[in-house]
Write an enzyme that holds these catalytic residues in place. Sequence first.
Site, PDB file in Angstrom:
ATOM      1  N   CYS A 193       0.834  -1.215   0.000  1.00 42.76           N
ATOM      2  CA  CYS A 193       0.000   0.000   0.000  1.00 42.76           C
ATOM      3  C   CYS A 193       0.862   1.257   0.000  1.00 42.76           C
ATOM      4  CB  CYS A 193      -0.930  -0.013   1.211  1.00 42.76           C
ATOM      5  SG  CYS A 193      -1.990   1.443   1.261  1.00 42.76           S
ATOM      6  N   CYS A 234      -0.585   4.141   2.094  1.00 43.99           N
ATOM      7  CA  CYS A 234      -0.404   3.985   3.546  1.00 43.99           C
ATOM      8  C   CYS A 234       1.060   4.207   3.948  1.00 43.99           C
ATOM      9  CB  CYS A 234      -0.781   2.583   4.019  1.00 43.99           C
ATOM     10  SG  CYS A 234      -2.180   1.844   3.199  1.00 43.99           S
ATOM     11  N   ASP A 235       1.990   3.656   3.186  1.00 41.26           N
ATOM     12  CA  ASP A 235       3.382   3.581   3.646  1.00 41.26           C
ATOM     13  C   ASP A 235       4.352   4.507   2.904  1.00 41.26           C
ATOM     14  OD1 ASP A 235       2.563   1.629   5.403  1.00 41.26           O
ATOM     15  OD2 ASP A 235       3.038  -0.022   4.045  1.00 41.26           O
TER      16      ASP A 235
END
Length: 312
Positions: free
Chosen positions: A130, A133-134
């Site tokens: 992701c 997200c990261d």
Amino acid sequence: MYDCVVIGGGPGGICAAIYAIRAGLKTVILEKLGVGGQIAVSDIIENYPGFPSISGPDLMRNFEDHAKSVKAELVFTNVKKIETGDEGLVMHTAKDPIKTKTVVICSGAEPKHLGFKGEMEFMGRGVSTCGTCDGNFYRNKPVAVIGGGDTAVKESIFLSRIVDKIYHIHRRDRFRAEKVLQDRIMSRENIEFCWKSNVEEALGDDSGVTGLRIKDIESGKTRDLAVDGIFVFVGINPNTSFVDCKKDDQGFIITDVNMATSIPGVFAAGDCRVTPLRQVSTAVGDAAIAAFKADEYISELEGRSYEKVAKL
Ligand code: NAP
């Protein structure tokens, strides 16, 4: 006893609940983690009509507000099994069993793993599925992105705005992503494309990932890329293990045009079913049909037992 249980709180699940509630069905949404599904971790959505450009989380908040406006009941629980019986359908969950006349499965799908050496060892310590997200962990650092579908290309474009450099690795010499995304990724200056390449191994130590070994499919030559992050986007696996209906060899649920599965009263919509296109727009379209047909199914049931209907 519910009229309709909706499994999954992504766009499909929320749409199914809105339609079911407006049809007068006693409805509950069962969601295992948090509402949103895949779009909650999507950067920008540009192909959902009415919203020329909206962030995934913002679009999801709109869906959630809409669900609240029709007073949709939401229960956080993981459905482990759907059981069919004389008195309807039973959802076995981590909490008490839930009985219902119909089910609309909108359980979506999860990112696949590729299976290279070190992938799972470094998952969460340099390997990610992701970017949204990261990505921020890799600000101004070099990363690798793997895959050639819509997800890989979209995420690579997103990451290119944050990281220093991307090595985008794909096993063929062209992407399968939609044309507009292909045009966009080609114009990014900090992406180096490694075509016709396979991933061999994530390199690293106690601190996490330090590199990625890839292999040129034609020459057989290996190359070590110095990267701090490895983003894997090589497709999806459906979340369908809890239901024993007809599925394809990858586990996607087979439905008819009414979104009916092989189990009477059970419908499926969106990414978890066999479909030629997986978008927010197709998930909500499927879900609207599924909820409509669930309502029709209940009407037809009046005065009859489930057993008789199952034999029709
Ligand atoms: P996908 O379309 O199935 O693409 C998977 C990619 O991974 C392909 O490029 C494939 O290569 C590659 N791949 C698969 N197995 C591999 C292996 N063993 N080794 C190396 N490469 C491998 O998956 P997705 O991108 O996650 O998309 C899933 C669905 O969601 C699709 O229907 C997609 O259209 C949809 N989606 C849409 C959007 C949007 O904004 N419109 C965004 C995200 C997802 P090959 O190309 O060589 O097969």
